[in-house]
Design a protein around this motif. Structure first.
Motif, short mmCIF file in Angstrom:
data_model
loop_
_atom_site.label_atom_id
_atom_site.label_comp_id
_atom_site.label_asym_id
_atom_site.label_seq_id
_atom_site.Cartn_x
_atom_site.Cartn_y
_atom_site.Cartn_z
N SER A 52 1.02 -0.64 0.39
CA SER A 52 0.24 0.26 -0.04
C SER A 52 0.62 1.08 -0.24
O SER A 52 1.47 1.08 0.88
CB SER A 52 -1.03 0.34 1.05
OG SER A 52 -1.64 1.17 1.16
N VAL A 111 -1.87 5.13 4.33
CA VAL A 111 -2.85 4.64 4.83
C VAL A 111 -4.22 4.98 4.38
O VAL A 111 -3.74 5.99 3.72
CB VAL A 111 -2.40 5.55 6.12
CG1 VAL A 111 -3.84 5.07 7.21
CG2 VAL A 111 -0.78 5.02 6.61
N GLY A 112 -4.96 3.87 3.94
CA GLY A 112 -6.49 3.92 3.83
C GLY A 112 -6.77 3.52 3.95
O GLY A 112 -7.11 2.10 4.72
N THR A 113 -8.42 3.02 3.28
CA THR A 113 -9.15 1.89 3.11
C THR A 113 -9.01 1.27 2.32
O THR A 113 -9.22 1.35 0.88
CB THR A 113 -10.82 2.12 3.50
OG1 THR A 113 -10.96 2.93 4.56
CG2 THR A 113 -11.51 0.85 2.95
N VAL A 139 -7.53 2.15 -2.41
CA VAL A 139 -7.07 2.25 -1.36
C VAL A 139 -7.56 4.08 -1.45
O VAL A 139 -7.23 5.15 -1.93
CB VAL A 139 -5.33 3.05 -0.98
CG1 VAL A 139 -5.12 2.77 0.09
CG2 VAL A 139 -5.18 1.22 -1.47
N GLU A 140 -8.90 4.24 -0.38
CA GLU A 140 -9.65 5.20 0.07
C GLU A 140 -8.20 5.38 0.69
O GLU A 140 -8.40 5.67 1.42
CB GLU A 140 -11.07 5.43 0.42
CG GLU A 140 -11.60 6.67 0.84
CD GLU A 140 -12.50 6.53 1.39
OE1 GLU A 140 -13.27 7.88 1.72
OE2 GLU A 140 -13.07 4.98 1.28
N ALA A 141 -7.71 7.60 0.31
CA ALA A 141 -8.08 7.88 1.75
C ALA A 141 -7.94 9.43 1.12
O ALA A 141 -7.75 10.32 0.63
CB ALA A 141 -6.35 8.33 1.26
N TYR A 174 -9.79 -1.18 -0.98
CA TYR A 174 -11.28 -2.08 -1.54
C TYR A 174 -10.88 -2.97 -3.03
O TYR A 174 -9.64 -2.98 -4.10
CB TYR A 174 -12.30 -0.66 -2.39
CG TYR A 174 -13.18 -0.24 -1.72
CD1 TYR A 174 -13.83 -0.43 -0.49
CD2 TYR A 174 -12.17 1.31 -1.13
CE1 TYR A 174 -14.52 0.48 0.73
CE2 TYR A 174 -13.20 2.28 0.35
CZ TYR A 174 -13.85 1.77 0.68
OH TYR A 174 -14.91 2.35 1.55
N GLU A 228 -10.66 -2.89 4.72
CA GLU A 228 -9.88 -3.69 5.64
C GLU A 228 -9.17 -2.27 5.84
O GLU A 228 -9.08 -1.59 4.60
CB GLU A 228 -8.36 -4.73 5.15
CG GLU A 228 -8.31 -4.60 6.57
CD GLU A 228 -7.20 -5.77 5.97
OE1 GLU A 228 -5.78 -5.39 6.55
OE2 GLU A 228 -7.44 -7.10 5.95
N LEU A 229 -8.76 -1.45 7.05
CA LEU A 229 -7.97 -0.40 7.11
C LEU A 229 -6.65 -1.06 6.96
O LEU A 229 -6.22 -1.86 7.55
CB LEU A 229 -8.32 0.02 8.65
CG LEU A 229 -9.70 0.56 8.68
CD1 LEU A 229 -9.19 2.05 9.88
CD2 LEU A 229 -9.27 2.04 7.39
N VAL A 230 -5.62 -0.49 6.04
CA VAL A 230 -4.52 -0.45 5.72
C VAL A 230 -3.34 0.36 5.97
O VAL A 230 -4.03 1.42 5.95
CB VAL A 230 -3.92 -1.23 3.77
CG1 VAL A 230 -4.36 -2.23 3.46
CG2 VAL A 230 -4.49 0.02 2.96
N GLU A 231 -2.49 -0.14 6.10
CA GLU A 231 -0.76 1.28 6.56
C GLU A 231 -0.28 1.48 5.31
O GLU A 231 -0.02 0.57 4.47
CB GLU A 231 0.03 0.83 7.87
CG GLU A 231 -0.78 0.26 9.02
CD GLU A 231 -1.63 1.65 9.55
OE1 GLU A 231 -0.58 2.72 9.47
OE2 GLU A 231 -2.35 1.90 10.41
#
Length: 166
Positions: free
Chosen positions: A93, A96-98, A126-128, A100, A152-155
């Protein structure tokens, strides 16, 4: 926390030296060794954790026991690596975000295990901060493992997919 092998090496070094007391700190862990009557006292402590104190006599039996433990640990690590999936590259990633895995809830996922990808293939979003960022594979190959789930929240830097290059 220090590994058993590292503690064992420190004990050997202290035993072979004229040092009677030794303290080592790393990553919030403190190890204190003191020689007294042919024994070494090992105290390992982590921040906000009760003190763990263990007296370890330096004898032939303790060294043999440590070697047996290490042999068992190395066999376990070896069996883990044999069961792991073979891959060349991890897609990580970039923020940081969600995560999809599909363009919309009704759509099919972009990629799944076994999917062939090109360098420009979109593998997820990745939504940020209300921005939807398409993440491309940036490598040609096959997805061998999916490491993150939809929603899932990703770093930053978190592995999302593993790819075997072609």
């Amino acid at each position: 926390m220090l590994k058993v092998q590292e503690i064992r090496e420190i004990i050997k070094l202290i035993d072979q030296s004229s040092i009677h007391e030794f303290t080592y700190e790393t990553n919030g862990t403190t190890v204190s060794l003191k020689k007294a009557d042919g024994t070494s006292s090992v105290k390992q402590q982590e921040e906000a954790v009760p003190v763990v104190q263990q007296t370890v006599p330096i004898t032939k039996e303790s060294v043999d026991t440590e070697e047996k433990i290490q042999t068992k640990e190395s066999e376990q690590e070896q069996s883990k690596t044999e069961t792991q999936v073979d891959y060349d590259v991890e897609i990580v990633s970039p923020m940081v975000g969600t995560l999809y895995t599909a363009p919309s809830p009704e759509s099919d996922v972009y990629v799944k295990k076994g999917s062939k990808v090109e360098s420009s293939t979109v593998v997820c979003i990745v939504e940020a901060m209300k921005l939807f960022n398409e993440i491309e594979a940036e490598v040609t190959g096959e997805i061998v493992e999916v490491l993150a789930e939809d929603g899932e929240l990703v770093e930053y830097g978190q592995p999302l997919f593993r790819v075997k290059k072609k």
